[in-house]
Structure formats: structure tokens, C-alpha cells
Scaffold this motif. Structure first.
Motif, PDB file in Angstrom:
ATOM      1  N   ALA A 113      37.160   8.048  44.023  1.00  0.00           N
ATOM      2  CA  ALA A 113      37.185   9.439  45.292  1.00  0.00           C
ATOM      3  C   ALA A 113      37.404   9.405  46.263  1.00  0.00           C
ATOM      4  N   PRO A 114      38.049  10.415  46.842  1.00  0.00           N
ATOM      5  CA  PRO A 114      37.953  10.513  48.651  1.00  0.00           C
ATOM      6  C   PRO A 114      36.433  11.032  49.472  1.00  0.00           C
ATOM      7  N   SER A 115      36.762  10.940  50.191  1.00  0.00           N
ATOM      8  CA  SER A 115      35.568  12.049  50.610  1.00  0.00           C
ATOM      9  C   SER A 115      34.795  12.726  50.593  1.00  0.00           C
ATOM     10  N   ALA A 116      34.245  13.593  50.963  1.00  0.00           N
ATOM     11  CA  ALA A 116      33.691  14.816  51.301  1.00  0.00           C
ATOM     12  C   ALA A 116      34.838  15.490  51.592  1.00  0.00           C
ATOM     13  N   GLY A 117      34.960  17.204  50.884  1.00  0.00           N
ATOM     14  CA  GLY A 117      36.379  17.647  52.180  1.00  0.00           C
ATOM     15  C   GLY A 117      37.724  17.771  51.177  1.00  0.00           C
ATOM     16  N   TYR A 118      37.899  16.372  50.559  1.00  0.00           N
ATOM     17  CA  TYR A 118      39.143  16.401  50.428  1.00  0.00           C
ATOM     18  C   TYR A 118      39.316  15.891  48.469  1.00  0.00           C
ATOM     19  N   ALA A 119      39.983  16.052  48.176  1.00  0.00           N
ATOM     20  CA  ALA A 119      40.618  16.268  46.379  1.00  0.00           C
ATOM     21  C   ALA A 119      42.088  15.208  46.315  1.00  0.00           C
ATOM     22  N   ILE A 136      42.093  13.746  34.804  1.00  0.00           N
ATOM     23  CA  ILE A 136      41.390  14.920  35.243  1.00  0.00           C
ATOM     24  C   ILE A 136      40.126  14.425  36.514  1.00  0.00           C
ATOM     25  N   ALA A 137      40.548  14.821  37.345  1.00  0.00           N
ATOM     26  CA  ALA A 137      39.083  14.794  38.351  1.00  0.00           C
ATOM     27  C   ALA A 137      37.784  14.665  37.856  1.00  0.00           C
ATOM     28  N   SER A 138      36.739  13.124  38.273  1.00  0.00           N
ATOM     29  CA  SER A 138      36.042  13.740  37.126  1.00  0.00           C
ATOM     30  C   SER A 138      34.603  14.258  37.211  1.00  0.00           C
ATOM     31  N   THR A 139      34.274  15.527  37.998  1.00  0.00           N
ATOM     32  CA  THR A 139      33.581  16.227  37.281  1.00  0.00           C
ATOM     33  C   THR A 139      34.015  17.470  37.178  1.00  0.00           C
ATOM     34  N   ALA A 140      35.627  17.797  36.645  1.00  0.00           N
ATOM     35  CA  ALA A 140      36.575  18.824  36.348  1.00  0.00           C
ATOM     36  C   ALA A 140      36.111  19.093  34.588  1.00  0.00           C
ATOM     37  N   LEU A 175      41.756  20.616  41.180  1.00  0.00           N
ATOM     38  CA  LEU A 175      40.586  20.619  41.740  1.00  0.00           C
ATOM     39  C   LEU A 175      39.585  20.289  42.715  1.00  0.00           C
ATOM     40  N   VAL A 176      38.975  19.173  42.580  1.00  0.00           N
ATOM     41  CA  VAL A 176      37.657  18.887  42.943  1.00  0.00           C
ATOM     42  C   VAL A 176      36.981  17.821  44.010  1.00  0.00           C
ATOM     43  N   ASP A 177      36.505  18.553  44.529  1.00  0.00           N
ATOM     44  CA  ASP A 177      36.148  17.956  46.010  1.00  0.00           C
ATOM     45  C   ASP A 177      35.466  16.492  45.656  1.00  0.00           C
ATOM     46  N   ASN A 178      35.537  15.644  46.337  1.00  0.00           N
ATOM     47  CA  ASN A 178      35.447  13.919  46.428  1.00  0.00           C
ATOM     48  C   ASN A 178      35.063  13.890  44.889  1.00  0.00           C
ATOM     49  N   ALA A 179      36.078  13.630  43.875  1.00  0.00           N
ATOM     50  CA  ALA A 179      35.970  13.477  42.490  1.00  0.00           C
ATOM     51  C   ALA A 179      36.745  12.639  42.821  1.00  0.00           C
ATOM     52  N   ASP A 190      48.086  -1.733  23.737  1.00  0.00           N
ATOM     53  CA  ASP A 190      48.169  -1.164  25.397  1.00  0.00           C
ATOM     54  C   ASP A 190      48.659  -0.619  25.899  1.00  0.00           C
ATOM     55  N   ILE A 191      48.131   0.566  26.567  1.00  0.00           N
ATOM     56  CA  ILE A 191      48.898   1.602  27.547  1.00  0.00           C
ATOM     57  C   ILE A 191      48.752   1.587  28.914  1.00  0.00           C
ATOM     58  N   THR A 192      50.034   1.749  30.195  1.00  0.00           N
ATOM     59  CA  THR A 192      49.914   1.763  31.291  1.00  0.00           C
ATOM     60  C   THR A 192      49.868   2.692  31.915  1.00  0.00           C
ATOM     61  N   ILE A 193      49.699   3.351  32.845  1.00  0.00           N
ATOM     62  CA  ILE A 193      49.224   5.018  33.503  1.00  0.00           C
ATOM     63  C   ILE A 193      49.820   4.298  35.042  1.00  0.00           C
ATOM     64  N   TYR A 194      50.891   5.010  35.561  1.00  0.00           N
ATOM     65  CA  TYR A 194      51.238   4.908  36.564  1.00  0.00           C
ATOM     66  C   TYR A 194      51.473   6.336  37.401  1.00  0.00           C
ATOM     67  N   VAL A 195      50.298   6.369  38.322  1.00  0.00           N
ATOM     68  CA  VAL A 195      50.437   7.730  38.930  1.00  0.00           C
ATOM     69  C   VAL A 195      50.988   7.637  40.834  1.00  0.00           C
ATOM     70  N   THR A 196      51.534   9.180  40.614  1.00  0.00           N
ATOM     71  CA  THR A 196      51.795   9.233  41.751  1.00  0.00           C
ATOM     72  C   THR A 196      51.100  10.746  42.860  1.00  0.00           C
ATOM     73  N   TYR A 197      50.325   9.880  43.599  1.00  0.00           N
ATOM     74  CA  TYR A 197      48.701  11.644  44.150  1.00  0.00           C
ATOM     75  C   TYR A 197      49.093  11.610  45.538  1.00  0.00           C
ATOM     76  N   ARG A 198      48.228  12.547  45.778  1.00  0.00           N
ATOM     77  CA  ARG A 198      48.468  12.774  47.155  1.00  0.00           C
ATOM     78  C   ARG A 198      46.756  13.289  47.909  1.00  0.00           C
ATOM     79  N   ILE A 199      46.474  13.108  48.958  1.00  0.00           N
ATOM     80  CA  ILE A 199      44.459  13.911  48.659  1.00  0.00           C
ATOM     81  C   ILE A 199      44.519  14.884  50.095  1.00  0.00           C
ATOM     82  N   ILE A 200      44.457  15.487  49.511  1.00  0.00           N
ATOM     83  CA  ILE A 200      44.200  16.917  50.830  1.00  0.00           C
ATOM     84  C   ILE A 200      43.444  17.269  50.975  1.00  0.00           C
ATOM     85  N   THR A 201      42.805  17.839  52.181  1.00  0.00           N
ATOM     86  CA  THR A 201      42.423  18.537  52.742  1.00  0.00           C
ATOM     87  C   THR A 201      41.974  19.954  52.243  1.00  0.00           C
TER      88      THR A 201
END
Length: 129
Positions: free
Chosen positions: A29-35, A61-65, A96-100, A117-128
């Protein structure tokens, strides 16, 4: 401002079989104010001997979505490399969920069989937000 990153996670068979009961974090999880927003994701599976059965929609999925961001299917009976696709191919259904954290799970219940076994590759961005 946004921060981009990548993550890789290999999920052992025993953990795949409990992914709905126990989702696995792939990006903290990023800090508050970010997703965390998924830019792209792929799944690699080296097939062993038994295909995954029932509940085979693998999602990020975001942990609380309530709504996941991307999905793919793990019901293959051969080696597989597949891209995750947006939920219902409708971007307005992505949550998208804040701080999740970003988790890997299966959409409805634990798979009932499977041994690869399964391998996951993800490209992501943390947005304000």
C-alpha cells in the motif's frame, strides 16, 4: 505526480488453491492520498499435470476494493503466458482505493483442483488522489 514501478510474484500451487480465501499482496500500500493503478499485467504458468478447475478468474484488486482492476484465466492444460484484461473491458468499472495494497486473488471462490505454479508480472503507477 505519479510513480511507476514493476513487480513480480511467483505463487506456489498450494497458495493458488487458497487465493480467494487468502489473497496475496503483490504491491504494498502507498501512503494516504495515493492509489495503485495497474498499467499492464501478465501471467506465466508452466503446466504440471492437472488444470485449475472452478473459480479460475485470476484478478488484481486493491485490498479493500469490491471491483478488481484486471483479470485473466488460469484454466489452461498446457504452458501458458497470458495478459490480464480490464474488468468487463469497461474502465469505469475499475476501482482504485486510497492507501490500499494491490492483491492477487481469484474472483469467486478457491480453485478446486490444479497443480502448477503461477508467476505474475505487473507494471503499475502510484497516483495522487
Amino acid at each position: 505526480e505519479c510513480i511507476q514501478g514493476t513487480a513480480k510474484l511467483t505463487i506456489a500451487t498450494a497458495d493458488v488453491l487458497t487465493l480467494n480465501t487468502t489473497p496475496i499482496e503483490i504491491v504494498a500500500a502507498p501512503s494516504a492520498g495515493y492509489a495503485i493503478e495497474v498499467v499492464s499485467a501478465s501471467m506465466k504458468m508452466v503446466y504440471n499435470s492437472t488444470p485449475y478447475a472452478t473459480n479460475t478468474a485470476l484478478v488484481l484488486i486493491a485490498s479493500t476494493a469490491n471491483l478488481y482492476q484486471t483479470q485473466t484465466v488460469i484454466a489452461q492444460s498446457a504452458n501458458a503466458f497470458s495478459k490480464f484484461e480490464p474488468e468487463n473491458a469497461a474502465p469505469d468499472n475499475i476501482q482504485l482505493v486510497d492507501n490500499a495494497a494491490l492483491n492477487v486473488t481469484v474472483a469467486s471462490g478457491d480453485p478446486t483442483a490444479g497443480d502448477s505454479d503461477i508467476t505474475i508480472y505487473v507494471t503499475y503507477r502510484i497516483i495522487t488522489l
